[in-house]
Write a protein that holds these residues in place. Structure first.
Motif, short mmCIF file in Angstrom:
data_model
loop_
_atom_site.label_atom_id
_atom_site.label_comp_id
_atom_site.label_asym_id
_atom_site.label_seq_id
_atom_site.Cartn_x
_atom_site.Cartn_y
_atom_site.Cartn_z
N SER A 43 0.77 -0.90 0.06
CA SER A 43 -0.10 0.21 0.06
C SER A 43 0.89 0.79 -0.34
CB SER A 43 -1.05 0.31 1.30
OG SER A 43 -0.29 0.43 2.23
N CYS A 44 1.93 1.19 0.14
CA CYS A 44 3.10 2.37 -0.22
C CYS A 44 3.45 2.39 -1.69
CB CYS A 44 3.92 2.71 1.16
SG CYS A 44 3.17 2.13 2.97
N PHE A 45 3.91 3.61 -1.43
CA PHE A 45 5.16 3.51 -2.77
C PHE A 45 5.48 4.75 -2.94
CE2 PHE A 45 0.75 5.68 -3.64
CZ PHE A 45 1.18 6.92 -4.51
N SER A 46 6.74 4.78 -3.73
CA SER A 46 7.12 6.28 -3.88
C SER A 46 7.06 6.04 -5.66
CB SER A 46 8.79 6.40 -3.50
OG SER A 46 9.50 5.42 -4.30
N ILE A 47 7.36 7.61 -6.33
CA ILE A 47 7.16 8.53 -7.76
C ILE A 47 8.94 8.51 -8.34
CG2 ILE A 47 6.28 9.45 -9.25
CD1 ILE A 47 4.49 7.68 -7.88
N TRP A 48 9.22 8.28 -8.97
CA TRP A 48 10.88 8.43 -9.14
C TRP A 48 11.01 9.23 -10.53
CZ3 TRP A 48 15.35 5.69 -6.86
CH2 TRP A 48 14.95 5.52 -5.89
N TYR A 49 12.07 10.19 -10.82
CA TYR A 49 11.94 11.10 -11.49
C TYR A 49 13.39 11.70 -11.97
CZ TYR A 49 11.51 14.56 -8.09
OH TYR A 49 12.37 15.59 -6.65
N ALA A 50 12.94 12.21 -13.26
CA ALA A 50 14.83 13.33 -12.84
C ALA A 50 15.19 14.15 -13.54
CB ALA A 50 15.33 12.46 -14.17
N THR A 51 15.97 15.31 -13.11
CA THR A 51 15.67 16.63 -13.39
C THR A 51 16.98 16.40 -14.24
OG1 THR A 51 16.95 16.49 -10.71
CG2 THR A 51 15.01 17.26 -11.19
N GLU A 52 17.28 18.12 -14.23
CA GLU A 52 18.24 18.40 -16.18
C GLU A 52 19.20 18.96 -15.56
OE1 GLU A 52 17.12 19.21 -19.71
OE2 GLU A 52 16.69 17.11 -19.94
N HIS A 53 20.13 19.07 -15.67
CA HIS A 53 21.12 19.90 -15.39
C HIS A 53 22.69 20.32 -16.77
CE1 HIS A 53 22.82 16.88 -12.56
NE2 HIS A 53 24.17 18.28 -12.66
N GLU A 54 22.79 20.96 -16.88
CA GLU A 54 23.60 21.29 -17.69
C GLU A 54 25.60 21.62 -16.20
OE1 GLU A 54 23.75 25.18 -20.31
OE2 GLU A 54 22.41 23.93 -21.32
N GLU A 55 26.63 21.19 -17.02
CA GLU A 55 27.80 20.87 -16.75
C GLU A 55 28.79 21.43 -17.48
OE1 GLU A 55 29.98 17.54 -14.63
OE2 GLU A 55 28.88 18.12 -13.41
N ARG A 56 30.02 21.95 -17.54
CA ARG A 56 30.76 22.93 -18.21
C ARG A 56 32.19 22.50 -17.96
NH1 ARG A 56 30.00 25.99 -22.81
NH2 ARG A 56 31.20 27.75 -23.05
N HIS A 57 32.72 22.16 -18.50
CA HIS A 57 34.17 21.60 -18.98
C HIS A 57 35.25 22.12 -20.58
CE1 HIS A 57 33.53 18.91 -15.95
NE2 HIS A 57 32.82 18.41 -15.94
N GLY A 58 35.66 23.88 -19.29
CA GLY A 58 36.29 24.33 -20.97
C GLY A 58 35.49 24.96 -21.83
N ALA A 59 34.92 24.59 -22.76
CA ALA A 59 33.88 24.53 -23.94
C ALA A 59 33.45 23.10 -24.19
CB ALA A 59 34.95 24.76 -25.59
N VAL A 60 33.51 22.29 -23.36
CA VAL A 60 32.31 21.33 -23.47
C VAL A 60 31.30 21.05 -22.40
CG1 VAL A 60 31.88 18.93 -23.09
CG2 VAL A 60 34.31 19.76 -24.21
N THR A 61 30.30 21.14 -22.81
CA THR A 61 28.85 21.44 -22.21
C THR A 61 27.54 20.89 -21.80
OG1 THR A 61 28.39 23.97 -22.38
CG2 THR A 61 26.47 23.00 -21.14
N ARG A 62 27.86 19.84 -20.70
CA ARG A 62 26.93 18.25 -20.71
C ARG A 62 26.06 18.23 -19.73
NH1 ARG A 62 30.88 14.49 -17.49
NH2 ARG A 62 29.72 13.25 -18.08
N LEU A 63 24.58 17.86 -20.78
CA LEU A 63 23.65 18.03 -20.47
C LEU A 63 23.50 16.74 -19.28
CD1 LEU A 63 20.71 18.61 -19.62
CD2 LEU A 63 20.26 17.83 -21.65
N LEU A 64 23.07 16.30 -18.23
CA LEU A 64 23.74 15.60 -17.42
C LEU A 64 21.88 14.97 -16.33
CD1 LEU A 64 26.42 16.35 -15.40
CD2 LEU A 64 26.75 14.63 -16.85
N TYR A 65 21.43 13.86 -15.62
CA TYR A 65 20.20 14.29 -15.04
C TYR A 65 20.24 13.68 -13.72
CZ TYR A 65 18.20 14.64 -19.92
OH TYR A 65 18.08 15.14 -21.45
N LYS A 66 19.60 14.03 -12.74
CA LYS A 66 20.34 13.74 -11.63
C LYS A 66 19.14 12.53 -11.20
CE LYS A 66 21.16 14.04 -7.22
NZ LYS A 66 22.56 13.18 -6.64
N LEU A 67 18.58 11.38 -10.46
CA LEU A 67 17.62 10.33 -10.18
C LEU A 67 17.14 10.98 -8.58
CD1 LEU A 67 16.34 8.45 -11.24
CD2 LEU A 67 18.20 6.37 -10.17
N ARG A 68 15.78 10.81 -9.04
CA ARG A 68 15.07 11.41 -7.81
C ARG A 68 13.45 11.33 -7.63
NH1 ARG A 68 17.25 16.16 -5.96
NH2 ARG A 68 18.68 17.45 -7.70
#
Length: 220
Positions: A43-68
């Protein structure tokens, strides 16, 4: 009955939890949803989702996702929870289908000094099975071009929903999408999606073969 209800077409509002103290509603954007899973009791449950954010290393920008995931919510009826979890999974990870898709995961256990295997079995596979409720078969590569051979042997459905017979052949009609595939083997039946967990070489091998299959009309 304590339950969860939609507050708009693109949001999910969760208003009751297993926590003894009252808490404010939690709102999640629908595009972030991944699925849901039981937490301890039917009878108990949780909802899982992902939030995105950008991480920059020099000239490279990476799109990352955080599991929550949310806190734990409760309903009076275990049947209602099961229906709700199926609804969330169908809307967020099953592409609206009535049955869970079949995903085959190709894992290079040597990539990243073994970190790919650790990531696959510690995070990816549990997420696909227990949260998204998908039918999953995992394969461990043993050397160069093994990923290509594995993909070549797969029958791709190319986005078509299989009939009941095909679904039964792929998952044994387990219903919950949690059947565990045999490493290096397979459940049989067609494949809706192929995932790779490894380095660039693993991905390149698999994509080359799948591209050839689709160009020649053998991917579904």
């Amino acid at each position: 009955m304590q339950t969860s209800s939609p507050c708009s077409p693109d949001q999910l509002c969760l208003t009751h939890s297993c926590h003894p103290l009252p808490r404010p509603p939690q709102t999640l954007p629908a595009p972030q949803l991944l699925g849901a899973r039981l937490e301890g009791t039917p009878s108990c449950f949780s909802i899982w989702y992902a939030t995105e954010h950008e991480e920059r290393h020099g000239a490279v920008t990476r799109l990352l996702y955080k599991l929550r995931h949310t806190r734990t919510f409760k309903a009076d009826s275990a049947v209602a929870v099961d229906d709700f979890i199926t609804h969330i999974r169908r809307a967020s990870s099953w592409w609206g289908r009535s049955r869970p898709p079949h995903i085959q995961v190709v894992i290079n256990p040597f990539s990243g000094q073994g970190k790919s295997k650790e990531l696959a079995f510690g995070v990816l596979l549990p997420l696909l099975r227990e949260v998204a409720g998908m039918r999953v078969t995992e394969h461990l590569t043993t050397g160069p071009m093994h990923a290509a051979q594995l993909v070549e042997d797969m029958e791709l459905w190319e986005g078509r929903e299989p009939g009941p017979g095909a679904a039964a052949g792929a998952a044994g009609e387990s219903g919950d999408g949690g059947q565990r595939g045999v490493a290096g083997g397979g459940e049989g039946g067609g494949v809706d999606l192929i995932a790779f967990c490894g380095g660039d070489g693993t991905l390149y091998e698999g994509l080359q073969v799948s591209a050839v299959q689709c160009r020649t009309g053998t991917c579904g």
